[in-house]
Design an enzyme around this catalytic site. Structure first.
Site, PDB file in Angstrom:
ATOM      1  CD  GLU A  35      -2.363  -1.116   2.842  1.00  0.00           C
ATOM      2  OE1 GLU A  35      -2.193  -0.176   3.517  1.00  0.00           O
ATOM      3  OE2 GLU A  35      -3.396  -2.013   2.831  1.00  0.00           O
ATOM      4  CE  LYS A  37       5.374   4.905   6.687  1.00  0.00           C
ATOM      5  NZ  LYS A  37       5.105   6.152   7.141  1.00  0.00           N
ATOM      6  CG  ASP A  58       4.250  12.393   4.488  1.00  0.00           C
ATOM      7  OD1 ASP A  58       4.201  12.096   5.855  1.00  0.00           O
ATOM      8  OD2 ASP A  58       5.191  13.236   4.055  1.00  0.00           O
ATOM      9  CE1 TYR A 105      -3.398   3.124   8.392  1.00  0.00           C
ATOM     10  CE2 TYR A 105      -3.310   4.619   6.785  1.00  0.00           C
ATOM     11  CZ  TYR A 105      -2.922   4.235   8.063  1.00  0.00           C
ATOM     12  OH  TYR A 105      -2.593   5.241   8.823  1.00  0.00           O
ATOM     13  CE  LYS A 116      10.225   6.966   6.433  1.00  0.00           C
ATOM     14  NZ  LYS A 116       9.144   7.831   7.219  1.00  0.00           N
ATOM     15  CB  CYS A 154      13.272  47.031  10.107  1.00  0.00           C
ATOM     16  SG  CYS A 154      13.278  46.671   8.055  1.00  0.00           S
ATOM     17  CB  CYS A 167      13.519  51.437   7.166  1.00  0.00           C
ATOM     18  SG  CYS A 167      12.591  50.695   8.350  1.00  0.00           S
ATOM     19  CB  CYS A 186       9.602  46.526   9.413  1.00  0.00           C
ATOM     20  SG  CYS A 186       9.884  48.128   9.469  1.00  0.00           S
ATOM     21  CB  CYS A 228      10.230  49.852   5.913  1.00  0.00           C
ATOM     22  SG  CYS A 228      11.125  48.515   5.465  1.00  0.00           S
TER      23      CYS A 228
HETATM   24  S1  IVH Z   1      -0.706   0.504   8.656  1.00  0.00           S
HETATM   25  C1  IVH Z   1       0.387  -1.298  12.817  1.00  0.00           C
HETATM   26  N1  IVH Z   1      -0.944   1.492   6.317  1.00  0.00           N
HETATM   27  O1  IVH Z   1       2.441   5.017   8.654  1.00  0.00           O
HETATM   28  C2  IVH Z   1       0.146  -0.575  11.468  1.00  0.00           C
HETATM   29  N2  IVH Z   1       0.053   2.997   8.133  1.00  0.00           N
HETATM   30  O2  IVH Z   1       4.723   4.447  10.756  1.00  0.00           O
HETATM   31  C3  IVH Z   1      -0.438   0.516  11.558  1.00  0.00           C
HETATM   32  N3  IVH Z   1       0.666   5.266   7.030  1.00  0.00           N
HETATM   33  O3  IVH Z   1       1.201   5.658  11.950  1.00  0.00           O
HETATM   34  C4  IVH Z   1      -0.229   1.428  10.356  1.00  0.00           C
HETATM   35  N4  IVH Z   1      -0.078   5.056   5.141  1.00  0.00           N
HETATM   36  O4  IVH Z   1       0.182   7.167  10.281  1.00  0.00           O
HETATM   37  C5  IVH Z   1      -0.270   1.725   7.560  1.00  0.00           C
HETATM   38  N5  IVH Z   1      -1.194   2.268   4.039  1.00  0.00           N
HETATM   39  C6  IVH Z   1      -0.788   2.557   5.464  1.00  0.00           C
HETATM   40  C7  IVH Z   1      -0.314   3.554   5.772  1.00  0.00           C
HETATM   41  C8  IVH Z   1       0.174   3.875   7.226  1.00  0.00           C
HETATM   42  C9  IVH Z   1       0.401   5.682   6.233  1.00  0.00           C
HETATM   43  C10 IVH Z   1       1.272   5.911   8.312  1.00  0.00           C
HETATM   44  C11 IVH Z   1       0.495   5.718   9.804  1.00  0.00           C
HETATM   45  C12 IVH Z   1       1.393   5.010  10.639  1.00  0.00           C
HETATM   46  C13 IVH Z   1       2.632   5.195  10.010  1.00  0.00           C
HETATM   47  C14 IVH Z   1       3.569   4.034  10.338  1.00  0.00           C
END
Ligand code: IVH
Length: 668
Positions: free
Chosen positions: A114, A116, A118, A226, A314, A408, A411, A426, A431
């Site tokens: 999936e 991840k 942000d 998720y 990551k 500032c 000026c 300022c 200015c």
């Molecule tokens: S699963 C125990 N799935 O990433 C597992 N986390 O460091 C629970 N996050 O705190 C998380 N996308 O905020 C999961 N598809 C995804 C995610 C996801 C983003 C974030 C989430 C979590 C952090 C993990």
């Protein structure tokens, strides 16, 4: 036939609004215009207000935000929200698979892979199908109750679509902000003199902590689910089965989640995603790899802080480390002093970065960033580079703490800190840096649109002393300009013509150009609409200002203070005396021809116009501009690299026109 009861009318409106919410935010196939949607919402809210006994927590009216709250209660999670172990290269991902296969009796493991997201992790409780509570992750054991704000998240269903819902479902997911919505928010904030957010994640976190859900509602937050916590009255065999059920209930599930058989397929997806993620509408910082079979997850178990059945991969961060050579202070048009880092140039996701924002004085102090430090530079949502921290462990002892100026730098006037924020400004009336910024903002397209007033010209006008106050622009004479060094006859003529043409822009655009804190383009339009002319606006006190819809107390106070200031009053009087149009509408062309009353969606890159310019032309010709394509759209104006909106138009049979056809149609 008897008239339907309020109860029935409310029920019908709720069902309709829920359906349109889903069509818009989940299926991306809206059937009605934003205006029609707003009308239905207004009808529902009026009925609910007249019949408070019929209000329900899952009514779609809560999407626009209820009453402000005092703070956030901290509440324990039913099941802790754990974090995940991170990996940074394929070898570590293989090691994870090897470890896991020792713990579960499977030779080949099925993994869900999936994006991840942000954003900000969240746990949502649905009791008998109704959304009753939402908590942030907090410390993992207990989180903040942000239910009121979460109710405003557009694609978060307040009720699960299901006839006999389970007694309890706790879904876990991520609240996030799309990159385009983040950019819009920051543009709005900049126009209003507010500090910008560093990236979509920060603005999401900040939005969830707003005490006024109505404000949060405007932040356009979104959700992906998720995972899950406690379940009562339902069970799943696999993760993918759970996600499928969530989708059927109307919860937004990311469409890019894939099932991989064995770790090689996972690694293939990883290499594919490293590039693909740039094309998403939201930021991702990696992939999450999860064991699909839920019974096997039980066998795998947990370490003290994270499950053994999942790992995050990551992406290589868009970060670089470089030397902070010095810090400049930039003075903005509202007098704000912004520290900017001068860096040893460094490559960062394809560009060379030599300057980056350091936000404000507090940030430098909190992160203890010193001149001479090695600092980490990042790109926020791939837009503006900023410094996230200093590598303290690499210090040599020669680094110098930065002393934020008390005067500032341009000026020499005193600086003072905003009562409501971290920004120093300022206080000087004269200015030069502030004046230059103001003049630029005044002449900008969204404001008075003064042709010929570019950066270079502004420098010359101010440095030569020809412009000391904004109205001086309208006192310029050809011979004065031509006497300036490096000033050609053509630029002088252009500027004078541009200045003259700008006189007729009208009150809204004049107000937008004045650099009044909290008054950007939109607010200026609201004010001009409400007060119609300058004299009436100048006579308005704080009470009269705050009685205007859309002008909150903070804005009203800042604006009233601005209007009370005698220097500002003189500026406004001068504008009037110099012949500027100070009443409400600008000179609109009569809405005739092919555009009148038509709805346009603009997509892709245009050659001749930028977004603001094209939107203004459409509006001037009596047309409307919408952000999304529906059956109600009359034209989709498609430039280069047009994507999903073009596809949608083709699906719906909406007329697509090229830029050249538009020019013809508009008679430009
Ligand atoms: S699963 C125990 N799935 O990433 C597992 N986390 O460091 C629970 N996050 O705190 C998380 N996308 O905020 C999961 N598809 C995804 C995610 C996801 C983003 C974030 C989430 C979590 C952090 C993990």
């Amino acid at each position: 036939m008897s008239k339907p009861s309020p109860n029935d009318r409310i029920a019908v409106l709720r069902a309709e609004l829920e359906r349109h919410n889903r069509l818009y935010y989940i299926d991306a196939t809206p059937e009605i215009s934003d205006h029609q949607y707003d009308q239905k919402m207004a009808d529902l809210m009026a009925l609910e207000q007249a019949h408070p006994e019929l209000d329900r927590p899952d009514s779609p009216s809560h999407k626009v935000g209820g009453a402000p709250i005092d703070g956030f209660a901290t509440i324990p999670h039913r099941l802790p929200m754990l974090s995940i172990d991170n990996t940074y290269d394929p070898t570590q991902v293989r090691e994870f698979d090897v470890r896991l296969r020792k713990l579960v009796p499977l030779t080949v493991i099925e993994y869900a892979v999936e994006p991840k997201i942000d954003g900000v992790a969240i746990s949502l409780t649905y009791e008998n199908g109704v959304f009753t509570r939402g908590l942030t992750r907090g410390d993992g054991d207990k989180g903040d109750d942000v239910t009121a704000n979460l109710r405003t998240v557009r694609d978060l269903p307040l009720r699960l679509m299901c006839d006999s819902p389970p007694a309890l479902v706790e879904v876990r997911g991520e609240i996030y902000m799309r990159r385009d919505d983040f950019a819009k928010l920051n543009n709005e904030r900049q126009a209003e003199g507010l500090e910008k957010f560093a990236n979509p994640r920060n603005s999401t976190a900040g939005s969830l902590k707003l005490l006024d859900p109505a404000q949060c509602s405007k932040r356009r937050l979104r959700l992906f689910v998720y995972g899950f916590g406690t379940l009562e009255g339902i069970d799943f065999v696999t993760h993918m089965e759970a996600l499928e059920q969530f989708g059927k209930w109307g919860l937004p599930v990311n469409s890019h989640i894939r099932l991989a058989t064995g770790i090689d397929e996972v690694l293939a997806l990883i290499s594919e995603w490293d590039e693909r993620r740039a094309s998403l509408h939201y930021d991702t910082d990696g992939l999450v790899i999860k064991l699909n079979d839920l019974a096997s997850r039980q066998k795998a178990g947990f370490t003290s802080k994270s499950p053994r059945w999942t790992v995050a991969y990551k992406f290589a961060a868009e970060q670089a480390v470089t030397l902070l050579k010095s810090i400049d202070i930039q003075v903005g048009k509202t007098g704000a002093l912004t520290p900017v880092a001068n860096l040893e140039p460094v490559q960062l996701s394809g560009t060379t970065v030599s300057r980056a924002s350091l936000h404000n004085a507090d940030f430098i102090a909190e992160k203890d960033i010193r001149v001479g430090d090695m600092v980490v530079v990042e790109k926020a949502g791939e837009i503006i580079p900023y410094i996230s921290r200093a590598e303290h462990e690499r210090r040599t002892g020669t680094e110098m703490p930065f002393v934020f100026p008390t005067a500032c730098p341009v000026c020499g006037s005193v600086v003072a800190r905003d009562v409501d924020g971290a920004v120093w400004r300022c206080q000087g009336r004269e200015c030069v840096a502030v004046l230059k910024r103001r003049l630029r903002a005044f002449g900008a397209r969204a404001a008075m649109d003064v042709e010929g007033l570019g950066e270079e010209m502004v420098e010359q006008l101010v440095d030569s002393g020809l412009v000391k106050h904004l109205p001086d622009l309208y006192r310029l004479r050809a011979e004065q300009l031509e006497a300036l060094d490096r000033m050609g006859e053509t630029s002088a003529r252009n500027l004078l013509a541009g200045v003259e043409a700008s006189k007729g822009r009208g009150l809204a655009r004049l107000l937008a150009g004045l650099g009044i804190r909290h008054v950007g383009e939109t607010v200026a339009e609201v004010l001009a609409g409400a007060f119609c002319d300058l004299a009436t606006l100048m006579a308005a006190d704080e009470g009269a200002l705050s009685s205007v819809e859309g002008i909150g107390p903070e804005r009203a106070a800042s604006l009233a203070a601005w209007l009370r200031d005698t220097d500002n009053q003189k500026i406004l009087q001068d504008f009037q005396d110099l012949g500027l149009k100070v009443s409400a509408e600008g000179p609109k062309r009569a809405p005739v021809g092919a555009m009148a009353g038509k709805t346009f969606v603009v997509t892709g890159t245009l050659q001749r116009f930028d977004r603001l310019g094209i939107e203004r032309i459409i509006k001037d010709l009596g047309g409307k501009v919408s952000g999304s394509v529906s059956k109600k759209t009359d034209f989709v104006l498609a430039g280069e690299n047009a994507g999903s909106k073009l596809e949608k138009a083709q699906q719906l049979g909406v007329r697509v026109i090229s830029e050249a056809e538009f020019v013809d149609l508009a008679g430009l």
